[in-house]
Design an enzyme around this catalytic site. Structure first.
Site, PDB file in Angstrom:
ATOM      1  N   PRO A   9       9.119   2.636   8.631  1.00 10.48           N
ATOM      2  CA  PRO A   9      10.039   1.743   9.327  1.00 10.48           C
ATOM      3  C   PRO A   9      11.312   1.424   8.549  1.00 10.48           C
ATOM      4  CG  PRO A   9       8.062   0.562   8.629  1.00 10.48           C
ATOM      5  CD  PRO A   9       7.821   2.008   8.365  1.00 10.48           C
ATOM      6  N   ASN A  10      12.378   1.354   9.320  1.00 10.53           N
ATOM      7  CA  ASN A  10      13.709   0.952   8.873  1.00 10.53           C
ATOM      8  C   ASN A  10      14.422   1.980   8.006  1.00 10.53           C
ATOM      9  OD1 ASN A  10      13.773  -1.646  10.190  1.00 10.53           O
ATOM     10  ND2 ASN A  10      12.217  -2.258   8.711  1.00 10.53           N
ATOM     11  N   ARG A  17      21.090  -0.746   5.988  1.00 11.24           N
ATOM     12  CA  ARG A  17      20.094  -1.677   5.455  1.00 11.24           C
ATOM     13  C   ARG A  17      20.260  -1.867   3.947  1.00 11.24           C
ATOM     14  NH1 ARG A  17      13.747  -0.764   4.355  1.00 11.24           N
ATOM     15  NH2 ARG A  17      13.272  -2.930   3.882  1.00 11.24           N
ATOM     16  N   TYR A  22      19.134   0.202  -1.339  1.00  7.23           N
ATOM     17  CA  TYR A  22      18.827   1.547  -0.839  1.00  7.23           C
ATOM     18  C   TYR A  22      20.002   2.514  -0.899  1.00  7.23           C
ATOM     19  CZ  TYR A  22      14.708  -0.885   0.808  1.00  7.23           C
ATOM     20  OH  TYR A  22      13.563  -1.631   0.862  1.00  7.23           O
ATOM     21  N   ASN A  73       6.993   8.281   2.607  1.00  8.54           N
ATOM     22  CA  ASN A  73       7.571   6.999   2.226  1.00  8.54           C
ATOM     23  C   ASN A  73       7.145   6.033   3.330  1.00  8.54           C
ATOM     24  OD1 ASN A  73       9.059   4.703   1.768  1.00  8.54           O
ATOM     25  ND2 ASN A  73      10.934   5.799   1.234  1.00  8.54           N
ATOM     26  N   ALA A  76       7.741  -0.352   4.602  1.00 11.57           N
ATOM     27  CA  ALA A  76       7.032  -1.647   4.635  1.00 11.57           C
ATOM     28  C   ALA A  76       5.528  -1.490   4.821  1.00 11.57           C
ATOM     29  CB  ALA A  76       7.604  -2.527   5.738  1.00 11.57           C
ATOM     30  N   GLU A  97       3.448  10.060  -2.656  1.00 11.45           N
ATOM     31  CA  GLU A  97       4.110   8.870  -2.122  1.00 11.45           C
ATOM     32  C   GLU A  97       5.464   8.733  -2.805  1.00 11.45           C
ATOM     33  OE1 GLU A  97       3.178   4.072  -1.822  1.00 11.45           O
ATOM     34  OE2 GLU A  97       2.047   5.304  -3.233  1.00 11.45           O
ATOM     35  N   HIS A  99       9.259   6.337  -2.919  1.00  9.59           N
ATOM     36  CA  HIS A  99      10.016   5.145  -2.555  1.00  9.59           C
ATOM     37  C   HIS A  99      11.412   5.255  -3.142  1.00  9.59           C
ATOM     38  CE1 HIS A  99       6.534   3.129  -0.947  1.00  9.59           C
ATOM     39  NE2 HIS A  99       5.862   3.593  -1.989  1.00  9.59           N
ATOM     40  N   ARG A 106      10.300  -5.188  -7.461  1.00 13.43           N
ATOM     41  CA  ARG A 106      10.741  -5.961  -6.295  1.00 13.43           C
ATOM     42  C   ARG A 106       9.865  -7.199  -6.115  1.00 13.43           C
ATOM     43  NH1 ARG A 106      12.713  -2.624  -1.735  1.00 13.43           N
ATOM     44  NH2 ARG A 106      13.330  -4.689  -0.994  1.00 13.43           N
TER      45      ARG A 106
END
Length: 145
Positions: A9-10, A17, A22, A73, A76, A97, A99, A106
């Protein structure tokens, strides 16, 4: 050899964003980057992005017997989705995975990853380069198996 590259998502809103986290590059730029990285690795690939957890679970299940590896990725859903974890465990396709940001630095709630329980490796904080690293490492991992 074929890889499935999943974005959660996003991520389709990259460039808009939180560019301080990012970056300013768009999702289309990420897709171009992924394509070049897969070409460099000499692998076929399919990309998939969804803002919906069930759609991601469905795509992982559909990959069974069709792809050799997954780069994901989960965005969320990294921190909340046991369903995505279970889907990855079920299909048992080697998974890396990735990111864009360094989730370990974070907010506290972002520092836990369910996907990391099944991932061969998690690569975080390298921006788009993390995808290239994941693709190349996944190819090497599969070549050595």
């Amino acid at each position: 050899m074929k890889f499935l590259i999943i974005n959660g998502p996003n991520l389709n809103m990259l460039g808009i964003r939180e560019p301080d986290i990012y970056g300013a590059q768009t999702f289309e730029a990420l897709l171009d980057f992924i394509g070049k990285a897969c070409d460099e690795a000499g692998v076929e690939y399919e990309t998939f992005q969804s803002n919906h957890e069930g759609a991601i679970v469905d795509k992982i299940q559909e990959a069974y017997g069709k792809v050799d590896g997954i780069v994901i990725n989960p965005a969320a859903y990294t921190h909340t989705s046991v369903a995505i974890l279970d889907a990855l465990k079920t299909v048992a396709i080697p998974t890396y995975e990735v990111h864009i940001s360094d989730i370990s630095t974070r907010e506290t709630f972002r520092q836990h990853s369910f996907v990391s329980y099944v991932a061969v490796e998690t690569i975080a904080g390298l921006g788009f380069e993390g995808y290239r690293q994941a693709i190349l490492k996944l190819k090497k991992y599969l070549d050595e198996k």
